[in-house]
Enzyme design. Structure first.
Site, mmCIF file in Angstrom:
data_model
loop_
_atom_site.group_PDB
_atom_site.id
_atom_site.type_symbol
_atom_site.label_atom_id
_atom_site.label_comp_id
_atom_site.label_asym_id
_atom_site.label_seq_id
_atom_site.Cartn_x
_atom_site.Cartn_y
_atom_site.Cartn_z
ATOM 1 N N PHE A 1 43.975 48.539 34.937
ATOM 2 C CA PHE A 1 43.875 49.839 36.870
ATOM 3 C C PHE A 1 43.160 50.695 36.388
ATOM 4 O O PHE A 1 43.640 51.347 37.298
ATOM 5 C CB PHE A 1 45.182 49.471 36.935
ATOM 6 C CG PHE A 1 46.042 47.651 37.148
ATOM 7 C CD1 PHE A 1 45.640 46.964 38.201
ATOM 8 C CD2 PHE A 1 46.580 47.304 36.044
ATOM 9 C CE1 PHE A 1 46.012 46.190 38.653
ATOM 10 C CE2 PHE A 1 47.397 46.082 36.973
ATOM 11 C CZ PHE A 1 47.227 45.501 37.996
ATOM 12 N N TYR B 1 37.028 46.294 34.408
ATOM 13 C CA TYR B 1 36.417 46.738 35.478
ATOM 14 C C TYR B 1 34.917 46.143 35.499
ATOM 15 O O TYR B 1 34.356 46.898 34.127
ATOM 16 C CB TYR B 1 36.259 47.985 36.694
ATOM 17 C CG TYR B 1 37.796 48.060 36.796
ATOM 18 C CD1 TYR B 1 38.646 47.673 38.088
ATOM 19 C CD2 TYR B 1 38.531 49.349 36.430
ATOM 20 C CE1 TYR B 1 39.128 47.798 38.840
ATOM 21 C CE2 TYR B 1 39.830 49.139 37.320
ATOM 22 C CZ TYR B 1 40.003 48.163 38.365
ATOM 23 O OH TYR B 1 41.223 49.032 38.400
ATOM 24 N N ASP C 1 40.443 41.622 33.289
ATOM 25 C CA ASP C 1 39.926 41.510 32.051
ATOM 26 C C ASP C 1 39.463 43.482 32.846
ATOM 27 O O ASP C 1 39.880 43.898 34.346
ATOM 28 C CB ASP C 1 38.677 40.851 32.267
ATOM 29 C CG ASP C 1 37.887 40.766 33.638
ATOM 30 O OD1 ASP C 1 38.508 40.760 34.925
ATOM 31 O OD2 ASP C 1 36.716 39.989 33.149
ATOM 32 N N HIS D 1 50.133 40.413 43.021
ATOM 33 C CA HIS D 1 48.911 40.924 42.415
ATOM 34 C C HIS D 1 48.323 42.451 43.684
ATOM 35 O O HIS D 1 48.346 42.083 44.836
ATOM 36 C CB HIS D 1 47.617 40.663 42.044
ATOM 37 C CG HIS D 1 46.627 41.289 41.412
ATOM 38 N ND1 HIS D 1 45.544 42.145 41.739
ATOM 39 C CD2 HIS D 1 46.279 41.549 40.130
ATOM 40 C CE1 HIS D 1 44.778 42.886 40.879
ATOM 41 N NE2 HIS D 1 44.935 42.549 39.648
#
Length: 223
Positions: A78, A67, A65, A186
């Site tokens: 990202f 930031y 989701d 991740h």
């Protein structure tokens, strides 16, 4: 109100926008905007779709989701706006890139729009979030983002699905040829040791090269 579905995705998603669940999602977001600070700004909600039209998608980089901090999210997984400190996960992405490509130089920003313009659909599973409340919109966006993913899976030419972390890997367990999956842990500090040295970026370019598609220039310019 949500912005309109970008023109480059209207054939794939316009019918979704007429579905009852999408109307429910709009009503939910209207209430959320009245009660909370929501990121990204409304006009950036579909930025990933705007920057990478359906016909241009060669890579799908799936995030979680947005930031949840002020001025960070702008609709791409990202990525953060210029001038915003580079988040830890993105620092680790740059570190892995520098390991894979000796000429890669870590930029002074985390603005990943050049990747989107090269055909990387930088899609989050959830497209909105409350201020400082990660995953606060979980359960509201998944049907719509799954429709995006399914439409990409149906493309006849190869798309490379980049799945970092268990959440992304659960959402897309397999794809059919000619598509390809590149997966790793991740890049967050919690799992970065298992992200490093997985060669995600060269594997993406190798898969694109095999399909006679343009390889990605990973270098992000300074701003």
């Amino acid at each position: 109100m949500l912005p309109p579905i970008p023109a480059g995705w209207s054939a794939q998603l316009q019918a979704e926008a007429q579905e009852p669940y999408f109307q429910d999602l709009q009503r939910f977001l209207e209430q959320e905007h009245k009660a909370f600070k929501i990121y990204p700004p409304e006009e950036d909600t579909f930025q990933a779709l705007e920057l990478t039209p359906f016909n241009n998608v060669n890579v799908l980089l799936l995030g979680q989701d947005p930031y949840p901090g002020p001025n960070q999210a702008h609709g791409l997984s990202f990525s953060v706006r210029p001038g915003v400190p580079i988040p830890a996960s993105l620092k680790n992405i740059y570190k892995e890139l520098a390991d894979e490509y000796k000429d890669f130089r870590a930029p002074n920003n985390g603005f990943l729009v050049p990747w989107a313009r090269q055909g990387i659909l930088m899609l989050n599973t959830l497209l909105t979030v409350r201020d400082h409340q990660p995953n606060s919109h979980k359960g509201h966006w998944e049907k719509f983002t799954t429709a995006i993913i399914e439409s990409v899976k149906a493309k006849p030419s190869r798309v490379v699905f980049v799945l970092w972390g268990k959440d992304a890997q659960k959402l897309i367990e397999k794809v059919d040829p000619p598509h390809k999956i590149v997966k790793a842990a991740h890049p967050s500090p919690l799992s970065a040791k298992r992200f490093f040295e997985t060669k995600s970026f060269s594997l993406i370019n190798q898969a694109l090269k095999e399909a006679k598609k343009p390889e990605i220039d990973w270098q992000i310019p300074d701003v």
